[in-house]
Design a protein around this motif. Structure first.
Motif, short mmCIF file in Angstrom:
data_model
loop_
_atom_site.label_atom_id
_atom_site.label_comp_id
_atom_site.label_asym_id
_atom_site.label_seq_id
_atom_site.Cartn_x
_atom_site.Cartn_y
_atom_site.Cartn_z
N ILE A 5 0.94 -0.95 0.11
CA ILE A 5 -0.02 0.07 -0.01
C ILE A 5 0.69 1.28 0.08
O ILE A 5 0.62 2.06 -0.91
CB ILE A 5 -1.11 0.11 1.16
CG1 ILE A 5 -1.95 -0.99 1.13
CG2 ILE A 5 -2.03 1.44 1.40
CD1 ILE A 5 -2.92 -1.20 2.18
N GLN A 8 2.07 1.92 -3.35
CA GLN A 8 1.26 2.55 -4.20
C GLN A 8 1.02 4.19 -3.79
O GLN A 8 0.59 4.74 -4.78
CB GLN A 8 -0.43 1.75 -4.13
CG GLN A 8 -0.24 0.26 -4.50
CD GLN A 8 0.35 0.21 -6.16
OE1 GLN A 8 0.22 1.01 -6.92
NE2 GLN A 8 0.62 -0.81 -6.35
N VAL A 78 -6.05 6.55 -7.40
CA VAL A 78 -6.35 5.60 -6.19
C VAL A 78 -7.55 6.07 -5.43
O VAL A 78 -7.53 7.32 -5.03
CB VAL A 78 -5.10 5.61 -5.13
CG1 VAL A 78 -5.53 4.57 -3.91
CG2 VAL A 78 -3.89 5.04 -5.98
N LEU A 80 -8.95 5.71 -1.76
CA LEU A 80 -8.69 5.05 -0.28
C LEU A 80 -10.07 5.06 0.38
O LEU A 80 -10.68 6.11 0.69
CB LEU A 80 -7.82 6.13 0.38
CG LEU A 80 -6.32 5.75 -0.22
CD1 LEU A 80 -5.56 7.02 0.01
CD2 LEU A 80 -5.83 4.47 0.73
N ILE A 104 -8.33 1.10 -2.48
CA ILE A 104 -7.47 0.49 -1.20
C ILE A 104 -8.43 0.46 -0.25
O ILE A 104 -8.95 1.64 0.40
CB ILE A 104 -6.18 1.37 -1.03
CG1 ILE A 104 -5.28 1.26 -2.13
CG2 ILE A 104 -5.66 0.55 0.27
CD1 ILE A 104 -3.94 2.00 -2.20
N LEU A 118 -6.77 -3.61 -2.86
CA LEU A 118 -5.77 -3.88 -1.85
C LEU A 118 -6.43 -3.80 -0.73
O LEU A 118 -7.10 -2.97 -0.63
CB LEU A 118 -4.66 -3.11 -1.95
CG LEU A 118 -3.54 -3.08 -3.17
CD1 LEU A 118 -2.54 -1.90 -3.37
CD2 LEU A 118 -2.86 -4.56 -3.35
N GLN A 119 -6.08 -4.64 0.59
CA GLN A 119 -6.97 -4.29 1.78
C GLN A 119 -5.72 -4.13 2.96
O GLN A 119 -4.79 -4.95 2.92
CB GLN A 119 -8.00 -5.54 1.94
CG GLN A 119 -8.89 -5.46 0.99
CD GLN A 119 -8.51 -6.72 0.01
OE1 GLN A 119 -7.48 -7.32 0.32
NE2 GLN A 119 -9.30 -6.89 -1.08
#
Ligand code: 5GP
Ligand code: MN
Length: 331
Positions: A5, A8, A78, A80, A104, A118-119
Motif C-alpha cells: 500500500i 502505491q 487511487v 482510499l 484500497i 488492496l486491503q
C-alpha cells in the motif's frame, strides 16, 4: 500488505479519500489524517463523505476540505476507502468513481467484506486511525498538529474515551504521542463531548421516554422518529451516543436504537426505512446479528438498515432477545 500500500501511495499522484455515511470521529479523523499526510507529500487529494460533517467535529483542522459532492466525471489514480466494512457505505457517487481507480480498503471492522484491490484490515486495531498512524509513520512525512489532532480524535471517539473493550495499549501509546505533537485533549473533549444543543437534550429526553425492555430484561430498545427530530430541531448526527444510556441499564445484554431514516423514498409501499444501532457489553456478538440483516460492524457495536414496519422490527428484535442468556454464549 502495508508495504504494498505504501508503494502505491508513493507511486500515484491523485487520490480520493472516502469514509462512511453518518461519519463518526474515526471516519472523519482517518480521512483527514491520511489526506493531510498525502498532501504533505505533494499529492493531489480529494476528501469525501456522503453526509454532512457533524457540528461536534467541525473544529478539526482542514475539516471543510471534506466535500459532500463529487464531479461525476472526475478520475483518481487511487481511491482510499477508510473505516468502511462495506464499500456501499461511501455512497453511490463515490462507489461509481471507485470503478475507475485502484481501490484500497483500510479498516478495522470484523465484518469487512474485503472489497477493493488492496486491503489492510486489522480487527484488533482500536480505530482505523490507529492503522493510519502506523501507515503515516512509514511515509516520508512528519505528523503535524492537524494530523495529530485527527488521529487523537479518531482513537478517543472510537474507544468511547478509552472505555470500550477495543481500548488497547496502542490507544494510549498513540494518543500520548499525538499530544506530544500538538493534539490538545481538553480542546478535543470540549468540542466532541463538552457542549450539547438544547435540542439534543430534548431528543435525549424523547429517546429515554421511548425505552422498552424485553420480557427477560436482556434487551433494551429506544426508538427515534423523523417527527421527534423535527420537533426538537435536531439532525441524525444528534442521535450519536444516545444508545449508551440504553446499554448501561442493569442486566441488559444488548441495546438497540431504532432510527427512522429520512430517505424513505426508497422504501417499498407500506414500509419505512430504519437504521438500527446495536451495542452489547459482553457475550453477545452484535456484528453477527447485524450481518443477518445485511449490516455489520464490531462484536460490541454494529448496525444495519432495513425497510420494514416498526411493529415487525420490534417483534424481530424481541424474538432475538430470547436467546440472550446470562452466560450469553448464544447468538
Ligand atoms: P451505528 O449503527 O451506531 O451507526 O454503528 C455502529 C458500528 O456498526 C459502526 O462501526 C458502523 O461502522 C457499523 N455499521 C453501522 N451500520 C452498518 C451497516 O449498515 N453496514 C455495515 N457494514 N456496518 C455498519
Ligand atoms: Mn472506526
Amino acid at each position: 500488505m502495508m508495504q504494498t500500500i505504501i508503494n502505491q501511495l508513493k507511486r500515484h499522484q491523485t487520490f480520493l479519500l472516502a469514509s462512511h455515511i453518518h461519519p463518526d470521529g474515526d471516519a472523519i479523523g482517518s480521512v483527514l489524517a491520511l489526506g493531510l499526510a498525502l498532501k504533505a507529500m505533494g499529492k493531489k487529494v480529494q476528501l469525501f463523505n456522503p453526509s454532512p460533517i457533524p457540528m461536534v467535529y467541525r473544529f478539526l483542522p482542514s475539516v471543510l476540505e471534506i466535500k459532500q459532492t463529487l464531479a461525476p466525471d472526475v478520475r483518481f489514480d487511487v481511491a482510499l476507502v477508510l473505516d468502511c466494512g462495506d464499500i456501499d457505505r461511501i455512497g453511490a457517487e463515490a462507489v461509481a468513481i471507485c470503478k475507475r481507480s485502484l481501490v484500497i480498503n483500510i479498516d478495522h471492522h470484523i465484518t469487512n467484506t474485503r472489497f477493493g484491490d488492496l486491503q489492510f484490515i486489522d480487527v484488533n486495531a482500536c480505530a482505523t486511525a490507529e492503522i493510519l498512524y502506523h501507515l503515516i509513520q512509514k511515509l516520508p512525512v512528519q505528523i503535524d498538529c492537524a494530523m495529530a489532532t485527527a488521529i487523537y480524535t479518531g482513537i478517543l471517539t472510537d474507544t468511547g474515551s478509552f472505555r470500550f473493550s477495543n481500548t488497547n495499549r496502542s490507544a494510549f501509546a498513540i494518543c500520548e504521542k499525538m499530544i506530544g505533537l500538538g493534539a490538545d485533549p481538553y480542546q478535543v473533549a470540549q468540542h466532541v463531548y463538552g457542549t450539547y444543543s438544547l435540542g439534543r437534550i430534548k431528543l435525549l429526553n424523547l429517546a429515554l421516554d421511548s425505552l422498552e425492555i424485553s420480557p427477560n430484561g436482556k434487551l433494551s430498545v429506544m426508538t427515534l422518529s423523523q417527527r421527534m427530530l423535527r420537533e426538537t430541531g435536531t439532525q441524525a448526527e444528534d442521535i450519536d451516543g444516545i444508545i449508551n444510556y440504553a446499554r448501561r441499564i442493569e442486566d441488559v445484554k444488548v441495546a438497540a436504537l431504532i432510527h427512522e431514516l429520512c430517505d424513505n423514498g426508497t422504501a417499498p409501499r407500506g414500509k419505512t426505512r430504519y437504521h438500527v444501532s446495536l451495542r452489547s457489553d459482553s457475550g453477545v456478538d452484535v456484528a453477527k446479528i447485524a450481518a443477518q440483516f445485511g449490516g455489520g460492524g464490531h462484536a460490541e457495536a454494529a448496525g444495519f438498515s432495513i425497510d420494514t414496519t416498526l411493529t415487525d422490527l420490534k417483534k424481530q428484535l424481541m424474538q432475538l432477545s430470547e436467546a440472550f442468556s446470562d452466560a450469553c454464549e448464544a447468538v
